[in-house]
Design an enzyme around this catalytic site. Structure first.
Site, PDB file in Angstrom:
ATOM      1  N   LYS A  16      16.658  10.092   0.098  1.00  0.00           N
ATOM      2  CA  LYS A  16      17.237  11.264  -0.577  1.00  0.00           C
ATOM      3  C   LYS A  16      16.218  11.935  -1.503  1.00  0.00           C
ATOM      4  O   LYS A  16      16.063  13.141  -1.475  1.00  0.00           O
ATOM      5  CB  LYS A  16      18.470  10.874  -1.406  1.00  0.00           C
ATOM      6  CG  LYS A  16      19.678  10.458  -0.592  1.00  0.00           C
ATOM      7  CD  LYS A  16      20.925  10.370  -1.456  1.00  0.00           C
ATOM      8  CE  LYS A  16      20.839   9.307  -2.540  1.00  0.00           C
ATOM      9  NZ  LYS A  16      20.815   7.912  -2.044  1.00  0.00           N
ATOM     10  N   ARG A  91      28.979   9.669  -6.379  1.00  0.00           N
ATOM     11  CA  ARG A  91      28.789   8.329  -5.815  1.00  0.00           C
ATOM     12  C   ARG A  91      30.088   7.525  -5.881  1.00  0.00           C
ATOM     13  O   ARG A  91      30.056   6.320  -5.693  1.00  0.00           O
ATOM     14  CB  ARG A  91      27.726   7.614  -6.641  1.00  0.00           C
ATOM     15  CG  ARG A  91      26.429   7.335  -5.879  1.00  0.00           C
ATOM     16  CD  ARG A  91      25.547   6.669  -6.887  1.00  0.00           C
ATOM     17  NE  ARG A  91      24.419   5.993  -6.421  1.00  0.00           N
ATOM     18  CZ  ARG A  91      23.172   6.424  -6.581  1.00  0.00           C
ATOM     19  NH1 ARG A  91      22.946   7.610  -7.094  1.00  0.00           N
ATOM     20  NH2 ARG A  91      22.173   5.666  -6.226  1.00  0.00           N
ATOM     21  N   ARG A 130       9.665  -0.339  -1.003  1.00  0.00           N
ATOM     22  CA  ARG A 130       9.529   0.583  -2.141  1.00  0.00           C
ATOM     23  C   ARG A 130       9.249  -0.194  -3.429  1.00  0.00           C
ATOM     24  O   ARG A 130       8.520   0.280  -4.299  1.00  0.00           O
ATOM     25  CB  ARG A 130      10.814   1.413  -2.289  1.00  0.00           C
ATOM     26  CG  ARG A 130      10.714   2.471  -3.364  1.00  0.00           C
ATOM     27  CD  ARG A 130      11.825   3.494  -3.259  1.00  0.00           C
ATOM     28  NE  ARG A 130      13.081   3.000  -3.791  1.00  0.00           N
ATOM     29  CZ  ARG A 130      14.236   3.680  -3.743  1.00  0.00           C
ATOM     30  NH1 ARG A 130      14.271   4.868  -3.163  1.00  0.00           N
ATOM     31  NH2 ARG A 130      15.333   3.185  -4.249  1.00  0.00           N
ATOM     32  N   ARG A 136      10.044  -0.036  -9.148  1.00  0.00           N
ATOM     33  CA  ARG A 136      11.331   0.209  -9.798  1.00  0.00           C
ATOM     34  C   ARG A 136      12.054  -1.106 -10.038  1.00  0.00           C
ATOM     35  O   ARG A 136      12.172  -1.923  -9.134  1.00  0.00           O
ATOM     36  CB  ARG A 136      12.201   1.108  -8.901  1.00  0.00           C
ATOM     37  CG  ARG A 136      12.079   2.564  -9.224  1.00  0.00           C
ATOM     38  CD  ARG A 136      12.884   3.401  -8.282  1.00  0.00           C
ATOM     39  NE  ARG A 136      14.310   3.057  -8.268  1.00  0.00           N
ATOM     40  CZ  ARG A 136      15.224   3.852  -7.726  1.00  0.00           C
ATOM     41  NH1 ARG A 136      14.879   5.001  -7.191  1.00  0.00           N
ATOM     42  NH2 ARG A 136      16.483   3.494  -7.735  1.00  0.00           N
ATOM     43  N   ARG A 148      23.480  -3.067  -4.788  1.00  0.00           N
ATOM     44  CA  ARG A 148      23.450  -1.604  -4.630  1.00  0.00           C
ATOM     45  C   ARG A 148      24.036  -1.209  -3.279  1.00  0.00           C
ATOM     46  O   ARG A 148      24.724  -0.200  -3.169  1.00  0.00           O
ATOM     47  CB  ARG A 148      22.022  -1.075  -4.797  1.00  0.00           C
ATOM     48  CG  ARG A 148      21.591  -1.152  -6.254  1.00  0.00           C
ATOM     49  CD  ARG A 148      20.130  -0.906  -6.428  1.00  0.00           C
ATOM     50  NE  ARG A 148      19.725   0.426  -6.058  1.00  0.00           N
ATOM     51  CZ  ARG A 148      18.518   0.742  -5.635  1.00  0.00           C
ATOM     52  NH1 ARG A 148      17.600  -0.185  -5.520  1.00  0.00           N
ATOM     53  NH2 ARG A 148      18.228   1.976  -5.338  1.00  0.00           N
TER      54      ARG A 148
HETATM   55  P1  AMP Z   1      19.227   6.355  -7.737  1.00  0.00           P
HETATM   56  O1  AMP Z   1      17.840   6.664  -8.159  1.00  0.00           O
HETATM   57  O2  AMP Z   1      19.972   7.576  -7.312  1.00  0.00           O
HETATM   58  O3  AMP Z   1      19.289   5.240  -6.725  1.00  0.00           O
HETATM   59  O4  AMP Z   1      20.000   5.816  -9.034  1.00  0.00           O
HETATM   60  C1  AMP Z   1      19.557   4.663  -9.742  1.00  0.00           C
HETATM   61  C2  AMP Z   1      20.705   4.051 -10.509  1.00  0.00           C
HETATM   62  O5  AMP Z   1      21.237   5.003 -11.463  1.00  0.00           O
HETATM   63  C3  AMP Z   1      21.901   3.631  -9.671  1.00  0.00           C
HETATM   64  O6  AMP Z   1      21.769   2.363  -9.084  1.00  0.00           O
HETATM   65  C4  AMP Z   1      23.033   3.673 -10.693  1.00  0.00           C
HETATM   66  O7  AMP Z   1      23.022   2.523 -11.524  1.00  0.00           O
HETATM   67  C5  AMP Z   1      22.637   4.872 -11.545  1.00  0.00           C
HETATM   68  N1  AMP Z   1      23.263   6.102 -10.986  1.00  0.00           N
HETATM   69  C6  AMP Z   1      22.658   7.153 -10.379  1.00  0.00           C
HETATM   70  N2  AMP Z   1      23.537   8.090 -10.005  1.00  0.00           N
HETATM   71  C7  AMP Z   1      24.750   7.624 -10.374  1.00  0.00           C
HETATM   72  C8  AMP Z   1      26.081   8.104 -10.248  1.00  0.00           C
HETATM   73  N3  AMP Z   1      26.353   9.278  -9.640  1.00  0.00           N
HETATM   74  N4  AMP Z   1      27.081   7.351 -10.757  1.00  0.00           N
HETATM   75  C9  AMP Z   1      26.837   6.186 -11.378  1.00  0.00           C
HETATM   76  N5  AMP Z   1      25.625   5.658 -11.507  1.00  0.00           N
HETATM   77  C10 AMP Z   1      24.580   6.356 -11.007  1.00  0.00           C
END
Ligand code: AMP
Length: 190
Positions: A16, A91, A130, A136, A148
């Site tokens: 994404k 999400r 990654r 990360r 996740r």
């Molecule tokens: P991402 O980089 O999009 O994978 O987001 C990293 C982390 O941020 C996720 O594993 C969640 O803990 C938190 N996060 C990101 N977007 C959301 C969302 N829409 N709702 C809740 N937690 C989020």
């Protein structure tokens, strides 16, 4: 197909973020990544960041009320009037319902939910890879990766059931070279 109000959807590791950077350039709209917003707050050790860290480090979703308030504030700014690219939000079904409400209040219609589809095993392999490249925290531990993926299946994937009847889900095969996947996404907007 016209319309630049876009949600980029898919499991963690679907690409994404990578595709969002390219799509932002194509559409010339702001890229709103909730993951990036949380990482910014975590890095700067804000109150929001301290809350987010607790959840993201273990692969869980940051609570809806916190996340929704943050997105609502962001979508209220002027720069989203010509369109936006939401990456990582919604999400959960409550988040999708809130997004509908927020956009409704702003008089904006969601045009596309671009769903980047990648099979489970491929996602696991990509996240493990990654971890060695980006470092990360939430990619490093196989247990966190598993969490996740479970979070995605249980809480995020049902958003597609919410959006399908609205006929705005655009399914894209996320397997292949970055430019090939982007070619498929680009076709949605031509
Ligand atoms: P991402 O980089 O999009 O994978 O987001 C990293 C982390 O941020 C996720 O594993 C969640 O803990 C938190 N996060 C990101 N977007 C959301 C969302 N829409 N709702 C809740 N937690 C989020």
């Amino acid at each position: 197909m016209a319309g630049k109000n876009v949600v980029l959807f898919g499991p963690p590791g679907a690409g994404k973020g990578t595709q969002a950077v390219k799509l932002r350039e194509l559409l010339d709209v702001p890229h709103i990544s909730t993951g990036d917003m949380f990482r910014y707050h975590i890095k700067n050790d804000t109150e929001l960041g301290r809350t987010a860290k607790e959840y993201s480090n273990s692969g869980r979703l940051v609570p809806d009320e916190v996340t929704i308030a943050m997105v609502k504030e962001r979508l209220g700014r002027d720069d989203v009037k010509g369109g936006f690219l939401l990456d990582g939000f919604p999400r959960s079904v409550p988040q999708a319902e809130s997004l509908d409400k927020i956009l409704g209040e702003l008089g904006i219609k969601l045009d596309h939910v671009v769903n980047i589809a990648v099979a489970d095993q491929e996602v696991k392999d990509r996240l493990a890879k990654r971890a060695t490249i980006e470092g990360r925290a939430d990619d490093a531990d196989p247990k966190v990766i598993e969490n996740r993926l479970n979070t995605y299946k249980n809480q995020s994937e049902p958003c597609l059931t919410f959006y399908r009847p609205k006929k705005i889900v655009r399914d894209v095969d996320g397997i292949g070279a970055i430019d090939d996947v982007f070619g498929r996404i680009k076709a949605i907007f031509s």
